[in-house]
Design an enzyme around this catalytic site. Structure first.
Site, PDB file in Angstrom:
ATOM      1  CG  HIS A  97     -13.727  -9.011 -93.514  1.00  0.00           C
ATOM      2  ND1 HIS A  97     -12.875  -9.401 -94.532  1.00  0.00           N
ATOM      3  CD2 HIS A  97     -13.067  -9.257 -92.359  1.00  0.00           C
ATOM      4  CE1 HIS A  97     -11.746  -9.834 -94.012  1.00  0.00           C
ATOM      5  NE2 HIS A  97     -11.832  -9.765 -92.692  1.00  0.00           N
ATOM      6  CE  LYS A 119      -7.141  -6.610 -96.272  1.00  0.00           C
ATOM      7  NZ  LYS A 119      -6.486  -7.904 -95.985  1.00  0.00           N
TER       8      LYS A 119
END
Lengths: 460, 460
Positions: A99, A204
């Site tokens: 990420h 998430k």
């Protein structure tokens, strides 16, 4: 100035309101809430039982009072469990994702997923759309004709099992609490708070069913974090948070002052990603891709250390396996593989305008303001001014000169691409304004500033 | 932990949201807002343009960051001008009102308005209803059969001009911003903040068109402020705020640990008020009434100093003029004057139960917890557990023994009054629990602790 009154409002309210007021008051007064308290707030808010205005007061109280690690873990856990949490443990291999906190020209996820997967480490990647000045991986991938980033969970699992890589968008069932909380934070000035940012990202990512996570935490003029120290705090926080959930997490701290690579936009960034996979990418994009790939390969058990990881990644590029893996990914997700094989054949790839070096410019590019480039690119149509806006897949810039490079008046500085010419003139002017010129360029600072992992850290 | 991100959310939002987010952010980060900023927030919120959740975030940000005097003045001004601001300047005399921050057994407004008015100083009084553990002047007055506290502005002006006193409830057109803000503060744990409390009180009082104001700021177990220092800060704040608006303001700081007087409830408090006007009130109620009357008479120009004010007030009681003024007030507002002339004749005045001294009690009452008495009285039906509840005009207690008084087992300690017996047993038990007994009683502390005015203070 706070004055402690008797708990008067409580008994005049309903049970739920009563408890929430008490929790807001505790947080307001600097107390730490229990896991149960935080879960009551988050689940209540997600279910619509805790109204927006109470959550807004709580968010601001937490922002101002701070949160303990335990509170942050509880917040992340509640957000994570507000929706579907995938279990990929029946699939072989150590699943690793990456990420990035977002930057301008940051297309790294695209070559990275292909490279790591080609080296045998499964990459289940769930990405976001562009919002604000940064682009989104989904918007970039969707600039490949036919490519779909919407997929149901069984198909997602199947593709991961068969191909070893899948790249989709966040579904509505993953961490719905985060979606609702983010929308509220956005309009109540409670976005810029590290525990909220960390919980939002981790909730998430953890819902994807990954075993390990590599983070690219950016700072600088084109990043959400302006200061290195804030980015470092966020990185440390997320590394610890990941470990708390048993997901080994490593973070690279990277500079984001200048756009990454030459391409900024949608299709232009995919084309540049293909260049990276062909071994012909810009040095900054290539080196960051290799560094992140090495971390993922180590976490995925495919390499003993980063040096071996880099070598493995380079081999996957040189052998063509990484590019093949990307073609297979495009094919599996409905994309037109022919444009990947021959990017210049993509209709509309030709630039509509050229930005030239002004007569009064200095002899060298001293800086390119990444934030200004990002905003110019949104203005061109590559990003969204509002969530509901659609993006132009062809909109983007190619930066022909980067900081440190010599320029001559009238020389081409950048190319402007778009599906139509309507916004090209304004975006060209904005792009030019992002360049600074001078007579000498300073030494370019290191792109990767630090690496953080959980070494020496004990779970709480 | 706050991290400063680029002002990203702004350009993705509408104009109004954009500005509000920026104002919340400024307050969050400890900056002072301008008068225009605060007015934009308050008027926007009152008009429904600024949503609850943004106002909630702002309220908490202000609570935690604090507000400057200038911000507090701006807040008060915006709330004041959110509705009708009466102009009574065409009526003769210096109009003076009194406000109490609320206590148990606090019926002072009733005899006070009659006394001050009888001494020639006009008293336009707008009062509130009971909410929480304290009673409301309106509920008490309405326990007089026929008495109405709802009146339109022309009638209010006419009665003030003709009678010199009028006592009504807050109309919807006075400071609507306060009503809306209070409802939000109540459910977001932002009630207990001195700038908000001061602005709330002053905005309503200043809208009445008064020239001067006397405040009774209470502290202790039965007050909203537990601590003397918080009450003192609130009193100082309100005195300064009043002066900023050109309304001379004086505050008495008074103790509220024990209920005021013997009567706690609705009709019982009116009956006790009549006793005060007959010169036969409990010592604490009478002395506080005289002290407040003296301040009002000095501010109203009827007395040169407090000593002269007390003498004037005592004369109005002794002459019967104060009681007559109260009878005229009741008559003017539709109330049954016969029950004022003969309180014992009021149907249902008889107590339904007697609370007796338990066998194991000590020999003297050492304390009566005002908060517990107030809550027991609400439980009996004299107050509201919810805003929409109706109150029992007859519900109330008569405390036959006060702290310091000797008691014997089985002796009557208090009387319990109500329209029906349903809640009497539970309320009797709750009332008894509010009493503490011992073998010796300490010295009773002074009721009036301090007096504050704007002497020596320069307007900002």
């Amino acid at each position: 100035m706070g004055v402690y009154l008797p708990v008067r409002p409580h008994f005049i309210c309903q049970e739920i309101v009563m408890n929430v007021v008490q929790l807001i008051r505790l947080k307001r007064d600097g107390h730490a809430l229990t896991d149960t308290d935080i879960d009551a707030l988050v689940s209540g808010f997600t279910a619509g039982d805790v109204p927006d205005y109470q959550m807004a007061a709580f968010l601001m109280a937490a922002f101002k009072s701070g949160m303990t690690t335990q509170e942050m873990v509880a917040l992340t856990r509640s957000m994570l469990h507000s929706g579907v949490v995938l279990d990929l443990s029946d699939l072989p291999g150590i699943k690793v994702d990456k990420h990035s906190t977002g930057g301008v020209g940051d297309k790294i996820s695209i070559p990275l997923a292909a490279i790591v997967s080609a080296c045998g480490v499964p990459v289940p990647m769930i990405s976001g759309r562009g919002l604000g000045h940064t682009g989104g991986t989904l918007d970039k991938l969707e600039s490949i004709p036919g490519f779909t980033t919407a997929m149901d969970i069984p198909s997602y699992r199947r593709q991961l099992a068969e191909l070893g890589v899948v790249m989709i968008g966040q579904t509505d069932d993953i961490a719905p609490a985060d979606k609702k909380l983010y929308a509220l934070r956005d309009v109540t000035a409670t976005v810029e708070f590290i525990p909220f940012i960390a919980a939002s990202i981790l909730s998430k990512k953890l819902a994807e069913g990954i075993d390990a996570l590599v983070l690219d935490v950016k700072f600088g003029a084109g990043a959400f974090m302006r200061e290195e120290k804030d980015a470092r705090t966020l990185a440390e926080t997320m590394v610890r948070l990941g470990e708390e959930f048993g997901t080994t997490t490593v973070a690279l701290l990277t500079r984001m002052d200048t756009p990454l690579g030459a391409a900024v936009g949608n299709w232009v960034e995919v084309a540049e990603s293909i260049n990276v996979l062909r071994g012909d990418g810009p040095p900054d994009v290539t080196s960051l891709t290799l560094a992140l790939a090495a971390e993922m390969l180590v976490l995925g058990g495919a390499a003993a250390d980063a040096r071996e990881g880099v070598a493995l990644a380079e081999k996957a590029i040189a052998s063509g396996q990484a590019l093949t893996r990307f073609e297979d990914l495009v094919d599996a997700q409905g994309g037109d593989v022919s444009v990947v094989r021959d990017p210049d054949s993509r209709r509309g790839s030709t630039a509509l305008a050229e930005v030239r070096v002004p007569d009064d410019a200095g002899r060298v590019v001293t800086a390119i303001d990444a934030m200004a480039v990002g905003l110019a690119c949104v203005g061109l149509g590559a990003g969204r001014a509002r969530k509901e806006d659609s993006v132009d897949p062809l909109a983007g810039f190619t930066l022909l000169k980067k900081p440190g490079e010599a320029v001559r008046p009238g020389e081409a500085l950048a190319l402007v691409h778009a599906s139509s010419s309507g916004r090209v003139a304004a975006a060209s002017a904005d792009l030019l304004a992002a360049f600074s010129f001078g007579d000498t360029a300073g030494e370019a600072p290191e792109l990767i500033v630090d690496r953080l992992d959980a070494t020496g850290w004990e779970p709480s």
